[in-house]
Scaffold this motif. Structure first.
Motif, PDB file in Angstrom:
ATOM      1  N   LEU A   1       0.829  -1.209   0.000  1.00  0.00           N
ATOM      2  CA  LEU A   1       0.000   0.000   0.000  1.00  0.00           C
ATOM      3  C   LEU A   1       0.862   1.257   0.000  1.00  0.00           C
ATOM      4  O   LEU A   1       0.543   2.252  -0.671  1.00  0.00           O
TER       5      LEU A   1
ATOM      6  N   ARG B   1      -1.597  -7.863  -3.724  1.00  0.00           N
ATOM      7  CA  ARG B   1      -0.757  -6.765  -3.260  1.00  0.00           C
ATOM      8  C   ARG B   1      -1.179  -5.488  -3.988  1.00  0.00           C
ATOM      9  O   ARG B   1      -1.965  -5.521  -4.939  1.00  0.00           O
ATOM     10  N   ILE B   2      -0.636  -4.393  -3.522  1.00  0.00           N
ATOM     11  CA  ILE B   2      -0.828  -3.107  -4.190  1.00  0.00           C
ATOM     12  C   ILE B   2       0.518  -2.676  -4.751  1.00  0.00           C
ATOM     13  O   ILE B   2       1.561  -2.800  -4.094  1.00  0.00           O
TER      14      ILE B   2
ATOM     15  N   ILE C   1      -7.818   4.926  -4.635  1.00  0.00           N
ATOM     16  CA  ILE C   1      -8.356   3.768  -3.908  1.00  0.00           C
ATOM     17  C   ILE C   1      -9.147   4.287  -2.715  1.00  0.00           C
ATOM     18  O   ILE C   1      -8.653   5.105  -1.929  1.00  0.00           O
TER      19      ILE C   1
ATOM     20  N   ILE D   1      -7.216 -10.136  -3.431  1.00  0.00           N
ATOM     21  CA  ILE D   1      -6.144  -9.155  -3.593  1.00  0.00           C
ATOM     22  C   ILE D   1      -4.823  -9.805  -3.180  1.00  0.00           C
ATOM     23  O   ILE D   1      -4.735 -10.457  -2.133  1.00  0.00           O
TER      24      ILE D   1
ATOM     25  N   GLY E   1      -1.690   0.284  -9.160  1.00  0.00           N
ATOM     26  CA  GLY E   1      -3.021  -0.116  -8.726  1.00  0.00           C
ATOM     27  C   GLY E   1      -3.021  -1.350  -7.856  1.00  0.00           C
ATOM     28  O   GLY E   1      -2.069  -1.614  -7.115  1.00  0.00           O
ATOM     29  N   ILE E   2      -4.058  -2.169  -7.993  1.00  0.00           N
ATOM     30  CA  ILE E   2      -4.274  -3.335  -7.141  1.00  0.00           C
ATOM     31  C   ILE E   2      -4.078  -4.596  -7.964  1.00  0.00           C
ATOM     32  O   ILE E   2      -4.712  -4.774  -9.009  1.00  0.00           O
TER      33      ILE E   2
ATOM     34  N   PHE F   1       1.850   2.733  -3.453  1.00  0.00           N
ATOM     35  CA  PHE F   1       0.836   3.186  -4.411  1.00  0.00           C
ATOM     36  C   PHE F   1       1.124   4.618  -4.858  1.00  0.00           C
ATOM     37  O   PHE F   1       1.328   5.511  -4.035  1.00  0.00           O
TER      38      PHE F   1
ATOM     39  N   TRP G   1      -5.087   7.488  -1.853  1.00  0.00           N
ATOM     40  CA  TRP G   1      -6.016   6.569  -1.195  1.00  0.00           C
ATOM     41  C   TRP G   1      -6.552   7.196   0.086  1.00  0.00           C
ATOM     42  O   TRP G   1      -5.872   7.981   0.748  1.00  0.00           O
TER      43      TRP G   1
END
Length: 535
Positions: A155, A359-360, A377, A357, A364-365, A158, A162
């Motif tokens: 995360l 990973r980020i 996000i 999911i 993106g995802i 990213f 977010w």
């Protein structure tokens, strides 16, 4: 417009939502030196922090307001289910009419609290490095005060933006032309999605469990209409106290299994068309206790919902043949056009149970089926409900015991308010009280009036200390669990049971009846506040 936090006071309230403001008014009205602090810059509680696109309440007005005549006589709403901006304006109106501003310090966060047994007072630390000394510490933090962001690898890498819906930028942000991903499809996820679908270039919803949402039936309200109806308000507010959820009515006393299909569908249809949460709280008596009765309600919901989903390939994802959990054991969200947005070319759904999911990454995802490109996000992943708001603060009671440690194996609290080992502390609208099962203003008034009477009794009798007895605390905690065990709530993995927070002990965190709770706390008061040691 607000006062200053410093200095001693008799009662310190933390939180400027319904519970905090109502309690501040009642205590000061009774001649008790009460003050209030809140980390937010303006009153409103959850309606300060919940300012994401589409955020609005799921209880209709006038049920979702305080019953004091001086507050509703000259106030009108524009919608049946108000949005966050109008709710903030209402809270300012409350502070204006009740002259609360001089006794409030907004933008003042409680960072810790410690009990001083010798002085019989709490020493409360604030984010400004100040200390407030108070005889009574009364947190009114609500059940959704600690946002939960799931731990997802990467995360921090990213490259886009977010946000969690519970900490949306106060200045807002544009979704127009964005490539958006919404993680979670509970109440806030549904509300953001409805707004984003009309603006975003691409919107991907990542769903773990289908939301069993109900039609809101939003209405525009006129001042003239409300003036005509205000003569009925006192009776309506009095009726709230006689219901299980603090709304306008209880469910019918009949079992869904004791009527024929035509009569069953007639009630379902009537409550469905009424909109809001009526299909949930005003349904058959055994909706939440008998799986067979519950299945009838689910099948009705499923068929109504599927009729609105244009793509049959999405039926099993959004309204599955078999219920993902008994209907109503997760709080139903209200929607306005949620199921219709999936017919748009710019909206897609990812089922996280089939496509998790991984990973980020900066772009993106990454799921098990590849990359979802996005530049925004939104985590609509809920809260550490009930206890999280209290345990994230270092609150130390008698013998220097920390509240987070006391609740490590699960919440224990007498009347869903007082904790053994933490004298002169009583939280409102928190775990083991009706809170999340109740209309907010109803619970705020019930607990606020009771707490005012309790502190007035202590003052008049020359007492300066109360503490919940250990046995009373055990009995209350066990009683909430026992009531929960005869319902279908434990059959769902939900925040009602603490399931959304990894490692959190599983327990029903709310007392499931407003009128039942009111009867018990009134009986406690009538019996000399049994269950408390007073000194």
């Amino acid at each position: 417009m607000t006062g200053t936090p410093g200095g001693d006071c008799e009662a310190l309230i933390v939180g400027a939502g319904f519970s905090g403001l109502y309690l501040l008014h009642r205590l000061r009205e009774a001649g008790i030196d009460a003050r209030l602090i809140d980390a937010a810059e303006a009153p409103g509680g959850i309606w300060y922090w919940n300012c994401y696109p589409g955020a609005r309440v799921d209880s209709q007005v006038p049920l979702y307001e305080l019953s004091l005549p001086e507050l509703w006589r000259d106030w009108t709403w524009s919608e049946r289910f108000p949005g966050w901006r109008e709710l903030r304006a209402y809270f300012r109106h409350v502070c204006d009419r009740l002259a609360l501003w001089p006794h409030m310090a907004m933008g003042t966060r409680m960072t810790g609290a410690a009990w001083d047994e010798d002085r019989r007072k709490w020493r409360v630390a604030t984010g400004f490095g100040e200390t407030i000394t108070a005889r009574y510490l009364l947190p009114c933090l609500g059940f959704a005060a600690k946002a939960h962001v799931p731990e997802i690898a990467g995360l921090e890498s990213f490259a886009g933006e977010w946000h969690h819906t519970g900490h949306w930028p106060q200045h807002g942000l544009s979704m127009a032309g964005r490539k958006m991903a919404i993680v979670g499809t509970g109440a806030s996820g549904v509300q953001v999605a409805q707004e984003a679908a009309a603006e975003a270039a691409r919107l991907t919803l990542l769903q773990r469990t289908p939301i069993l949402a109900l039609p809101m039936r939003q209405e525009v309200l006129t001042a003239e209409q409300q003036e005509r109806e205000k003569g009925d308000y006192p009776a309506l507010f009095a009726a709230r106290l006689r219901t299980s959820g603090g709304f306008d009515m209880n469910g019918v006393e009949t079992s869904a299994l004791d009527v024929d299909e035509a009569e069953r569908r007639s009630l379902f249809e009537r409550q469905w068309q009424a909109g809001g949460l009526r299909f949930w709280y005003a349904n058959f008596a055994d909706l939440l206790t008998d799986e067979r009765a519950n299945r009838h309600a689910y099948d009705f919901w499923r068929d109504k919902t599927r009729a609105r989903i244009a793509d049959p390939a999405l039926h099993e994802s959004l309204a599955p043949s078999e219920p993902p959990h008994p209907f109503g054991t997760k709080r139903p969200s209200l929607e306005q056009n949620y199921y219709e947005i999936f017919s748009q070319q710019n909206v897609s759904l990812v089922d996280l149970k089939q496509t998790p999911i991984e990973r980020i990454v900066p772009e993106g995802i990454v799921t098990s089926q590849g990359l979802i490109e996005c530049d925004l996000i939104v985590f609509a992943t809920g809260f550490d409900a009930g206890s999280g708001g209290l345990t994230q603060i270092e609150i130390r009671g008698r013998d220097d015991r920390c509240l987070a440690d006391a609740w490590h194996q699960g919440v224990t609290a007498y009347l869903g308010s007082a904790v053994h080992g933490f004298p002169n502390l009583a939280y409102l609208y928190g775990p083991l009280s009706p809170s999340g099962f109740s209309n907010g203003p109803t619970a705020a008034e019930i607990q606020g009036d009771w707490m005012r009477d309790f502190l007035v009794k202590l003052r008049d009798d020359g007492l300066t200390r109360f503490e919940a007895e250990a046995e009373a605390e055990r009995e209350w905690t066990a009683s909430v669990a026992a009531i929960g065990a005869i319902t279908l709530f434990p059959r769902a993995k939900s925040w009602y049971m603490g399931d959304n927070i990894p490692g959190k002990p599983r327990q029903l965190i709310n007392y499931p009846s407003v009128v039942g709770y009111l009867n018990i706390i009134n009986e406690v008061a009538a019996n000399g506040y049994r269950g408390f040691t007073l000194a």
